[in-house]
Design a protein around this motif. Structure first.
Motif, PDB file in Angstrom:
ATOM      1  N   GLY A  33       0.842  -1.203   0.000  1.00 49.13           N
ATOM      2  CA  GLY A  33       0.000   0.000   0.000  1.00 49.13           C
ATOM      3  C   GLY A  33       0.869   1.243   0.000  1.00 49.13           C
ATOM      4  N   ASP A  34       0.277   2.390   0.381  1.00 43.22           N
ATOM      5  CA  ASP A  34       0.950   3.682   0.256  1.00 43.22           C
ATOM      6  C   ASP A  34       2.238   3.735   1.076  1.00 43.22           C
ATOM      7  OD1 ASP A  34      -1.159   4.946  -1.300  1.00 43.22           O
ATOM      8  OD2 ASP A  34      -2.347   4.786   0.529  1.00 43.22           O
ATOM      9  N   VAL A  36       5.276   5.564   2.814  1.00 41.81           N
ATOM     10  CA  VAL A  36       5.438   6.905   3.396  1.00 41.81           C
ATOM     11  C   VAL A  36       6.853   7.163   3.911  1.00 41.81           C
ATOM     12  CG1 VAL A  36       3.005   7.148   3.987  1.00 41.81           C
ATOM     13  CG2 VAL A  36       4.558   6.102   5.648  1.00 41.81           C
ATOM     14  N   PHE A  37       7.694   6.123   3.961  1.00 43.52           N
ATOM     15  CA  PHE A  37       9.039   6.305   4.493  1.00 43.52           C
ATOM     16  C   PHE A  37       9.941   5.192   3.990  1.00 43.52           C
ATOM     17  CE2 PHE A  37      12.223   5.413   7.838  1.00 43.52           C
ATOM     18  CZ  PHE A  37      12.841   6.653   7.921  1.00 43.52           C
ATOM     19  N   GLU A  57       8.352   1.635   4.721  1.00 41.22           N
ATOM     20  CA  GLU A  57       7.185   1.720   5.600  1.00 41.22           C
ATOM     21  C   GLU A  57       5.997   2.242   4.817  1.00 41.22           C
ATOM     22  OE1 GLU A  57       7.207   2.427   9.531  1.00 41.22           O
ATOM     23  OE2 GLU A  57       9.378   2.435   9.860  1.00 41.22           O
ATOM     24  N   SER A  58       4.902   1.505   4.910  1.00 41.33           N
ATOM     25  CA  SER A  58       3.642   1.996   4.351  1.00 41.33           C
ATOM     26  C   SER A  58       2.867   2.632   5.497  1.00 41.33           C
ATOM     27  CB  SER A  58       2.851   0.832   3.757  1.00 41.33           C
ATOM     28  OG  SER A  58       2.390  -0.003   4.792  1.00 41.33           O
ATOM     29  N   VAL A  59       1.683   3.168   5.181  1.00 44.29           N
ATOM     30  CA  VAL A  59       0.851   3.707   6.256  1.00 44.29           C
ATOM     31  C   VAL A  59       0.614   2.627   7.310  1.00 44.29           C
ATOM     32  CG1 VAL A  59      -1.368   4.797   6.801  1.00 44.29           C
ATOM     33  CG2 VAL A  59      -0.292   5.222   4.612  1.00 44.29           C
ATOM     34  N   LYS A  60       0.531   1.363   6.846  1.00 46.27           N
ATOM     35  CA  LYS A  60       0.130   0.273   7.727  1.00 46.27           C
ATOM     36  C   LYS A  60       1.282  -0.327   8.530  1.00 46.27           C
ATOM     37  CE  LYS A  60      -1.861  -1.524   4.098  1.00 46.27           C
ATOM     38  NZ  LYS A  60      -2.385  -2.559   3.209  1.00 46.27           N
ATOM     39  N   ALA A  61       2.438  -0.583   7.888  1.00 42.78           N
ATOM     40  CA  ALA A  61       3.469  -1.383   8.558  1.00 42.78           C
ATOM     41  C   ALA A  61       4.848  -1.140   7.979  1.00 42.78           C
ATOM     42  CB  ALA A  61       3.118  -2.866   8.415  1.00 42.78           C
ATOM     43  N   ALA A  62       5.851  -1.562   8.747  1.00 41.57           N
ATOM     44  CA  ALA A  62       7.239  -1.495   8.295  1.00 41.57           C
ATOM     45  C   ALA A  62       7.657  -2.856   7.758  1.00 41.57           C
ATOM     46  CB  ALA A  62       8.136  -1.102   9.450  1.00 41.57           C
TER      47      ALA A  62
ATOM     48  N   GLN B  37      -8.695  -1.757   3.007  1.00 38.18           N
ATOM     49  CA  GLN B  37      -8.648  -0.611   2.092  1.00 38.18           C
ATOM     50  C   GLN B  37      -9.366  -0.988   0.809  1.00 38.18           C
ATOM     51  OE1 GLN B  37      -4.137  -0.682   1.472  1.00 38.18           O
ATOM     52  NE2 GLN B  37      -4.883  -0.405  -0.612  1.00 38.18           N
ATOM     53  N   ARG B 310       6.024   3.040  15.743  1.00 39.33           N
ATOM     54  CA  ARG B 310       4.822   2.216  15.815  1.00 39.33           C
ATOM     55  C   ARG B 310       4.603   1.611  17.191  1.00 39.33           C
ATOM     56  NH1 ARG B 310       2.925   1.849  10.527  1.00 39.33           N
ATOM     57  NH2 ARG B 310       4.517   2.314   8.978  1.00 39.33           N
ATOM     58  N   PHE B 333       1.769   6.765  10.517  1.00 42.28           N
ATOM     59  CA  PHE B 333       1.914   7.966   9.720  1.00 42.28           C
ATOM     60  C   PHE B 333       0.579   8.685   9.688  1.00 42.28           C
ATOM     61  CE2 PHE B 333       2.000  10.214   5.644  1.00 42.28           C
ATOM     62  CZ  PHE B 333       3.213  10.870   5.748  1.00 42.28           C
TER      63      PHE B 333
END
Lengths: 122, 382
Positions: A33-34, A36-37, A57-62, B37, B310, B333
């Motif tokens: 997914g998206d 972000v890092f 890292e996505s919005v959800k997980a690393a 999603q 996290r 995030f």
């Protein structure tokens, strides 16, 4: 002549002589997914095959990105630090993570070609 | 991957077929097969909810009616006050309030919403806790109330600045409702319970609808171009930016409402010196926390760098050395802030706004600052 190979952990390697450019596959980014890092290895670092080399890292997980072969990091893609979303939009080209000098070419033998990777993710 | 047996054992909400047809990526959540999603992705879904209107399926949550055997809603309210530290008697007809079930140690068994529907109370509880909550209610309130699990209803949340204009086309009362108003209203001609609330920090509504009508109502709402379906991923990032607790993460049986910085949710009438002080499980410990303070506290945390911090990351007072002083309970995030956000527990001595802390992430200590919550200003229509 560049050859592209794949790992079962969803990294791609574009091999040009004794240098491999490494990133994550389009399939992997679609699962994450998206993004972000992104955390990249230091230039000059020696990596062992299967060692955690980078982090995405996505919005959800690393998730870890593993070194597909043993070798030394020659260059990293700073564009990803500024624009992590490149991983989503262009995973297998502009969003390369790092370039590594291949220490042991025999390690390439265990990697998949595109057809085998497609079957792996089917 | 889940084994086939596990997938088959997952429960489905009345909107399951709609999620699949909309391209929802389905994952197991609290025993249900739920959309994390849709094709737009978490970032777009999050930002759409903040700028327009998002539709969430929260049908996995429990809906329970507490019907007083005496016929007087105040008797149900007094009975429920035996299980929660909130003033339930003071909830006026047509109003809703946030509450917590507590245990004998002052910990939180679940958090819930309680609405006064005039002749009974209407409760919404967390999916993972709903069976235990129902048993808890039966074990303690059965003499005074009929406990009616409304398992034949779906729950749809419509959240965001355009939620009112969208719902107004289907429900005449929607624009007249204020934050935390709640009651039975017709939506698109269907017999619904509507509250002006949600869990995103945005203005919005939660609509309880008979299960058989849920798909039709959801589709009608989605026909409005302002509305986009939103999955669990964005629901989590929205509630985190709103500084709201997630049960089982930011609050649990080991945290008291005071440690959790939920003092605002406990009215004076139930505190020391109040008209109906105490009388709920764990009152001794919780009231002692009110009177003397607690040794630790939930705080908001803003990272100074770009790396998300996290859940589970240990917190330290210094950049190197020393024991961990706390732990992150939710983090990720924040798409609206375009920056990492987190919350966690620290000693009260380190809970003041502006306190500098460090979170251990992949062996490195990343600097953070204790920050005010919500991280994104809420837009409730009070």
């Amino acid at each position: 002549m560049t050859t592209t190979l794949y790992t079962s952990d969803h990294e791609w390697l574009a091999i040009d002589g004794d240098v491999a450019t490494v990133g994550i596959t389009d399939y992997a980014q679609s699962q994450l997914g998206d993004v972000v890092f992104v955390e990249l290895p230091k230039v000059g670092r020696s990596l062992k095959k299967a060692e955690a080399a980078a982090v995405v890292e996505s919005v959800k997980a690393a998730s870890d990105v593993y070194a597909p072969v043993t070798g030394e990091v020659l260059e990293v893609n700073d564009a990803l630090i500024a624009e992590p979303a490149l991983v989503n939009s262009d995973a297998q080209s502009k969003a390369w993570f790092f370039k590594i000098r291949i220490g042991d070419k025999s390690e390439l033998g265990g990697l998949m070609d595109e057809a085998a990777y497609k079957a792996h993710t089917a | 991957m889940l084994a086939r047996d596990d997938q088959d054992s997952l429960k489905k909400t009345p909107l399951h077929g709609l999620h699949v047809s909309l391209g929802g990526k389905m994952v197991p959540f609290a025993g249900y097969d739920m959309p994390v999603q849709y094709p737009a992705g978490v970032l777009k879904e999050h930002l759409h909810t903040r700028s327009s209107a998002g539709l969430f399926d929260v049908s996995h949550m429990g809906q329970i009616a507490l019907r007083p055997k005496s016929g007087k809603v105040e008797d149900a309210a007094r009975a429920l006050e035996r299980l929660v530290p909130q003033d339930i008697v003071a909830i006026a007809p047509g109003r809703q309030r946030y509450a917590q079930f507590t245990n004998e140690n002052g910990g939180i068994l679940d958090d819930l919403m309680v609405a006064n529907f005039g002749d009974h109370l209407f409760l919404v509880v967390n999916a993972a806790c709903k069976d235990a909550d129902e048993a808890h209610l039966r074990a303690n309130l059965a003499d005074d109330c009929v406990i009616d699990s409304l398992s034949d209803r779906a729950l749809i949340a419509l959240q965001g600045p355009k939620a009112e204009s969208v719902l107004a086309k289907l429900c005449a009362e929607a624009p007249t409702m204020k934050f935390m108003d709640a009651g039975p209203h017709k939506v698109a001609g269907l017999a619904c319970f509507v509250s002006r609330s949600g869990y995103t920090g945005e203005d919005g509504f939660e609509i309880s609808v008979p299960a058989a009508d849920a798909q039709r109502l959801a589709k009608t709402l989605l026909e409005n171009p302002d509305v986009m379906p939103i999955g669990l991923g964005a629901r989590d990032s929205l509630r985190l930016e709103a500084g709201l607790c997630l049960y089982g993460h930011d609050i649990d049986t080991e945290t008291t409402p005071v440690e959790a910085a939920l003092e605002w949710s406990v009215q004076k009438s139930r505190r020391t010196g109040g008209a109906r002080a105490g009388g709920f499980p764990g009152a001794e410990k919780i009231l002692a926390h009110f009177d003397n303070g607690a040794s630790r506290r939930r705080v908001g945390l803003l990272a100074l760098g770009r790396a998300p911090v996290r859940e589970g990351a240990l917190l330290f007072a210094n950049s190197e050395g020393g024991e961990a002083i706390g732990k992150v309970t939710s983090g990720g995030f924040g798409p609206s802030l375009n920056a990492p956000v987190a919350m966690g527990y620290v000693p009260t001595s380190h809970s003041a706004l502006g306190t500098n802390l460090f979170a251990e992430v992949r062996g490195q200590r990343l600097p953070l600052t204790v920050a005010a919550m919500p991280f994104v200003k809420n837009t409730y229509k009070r």
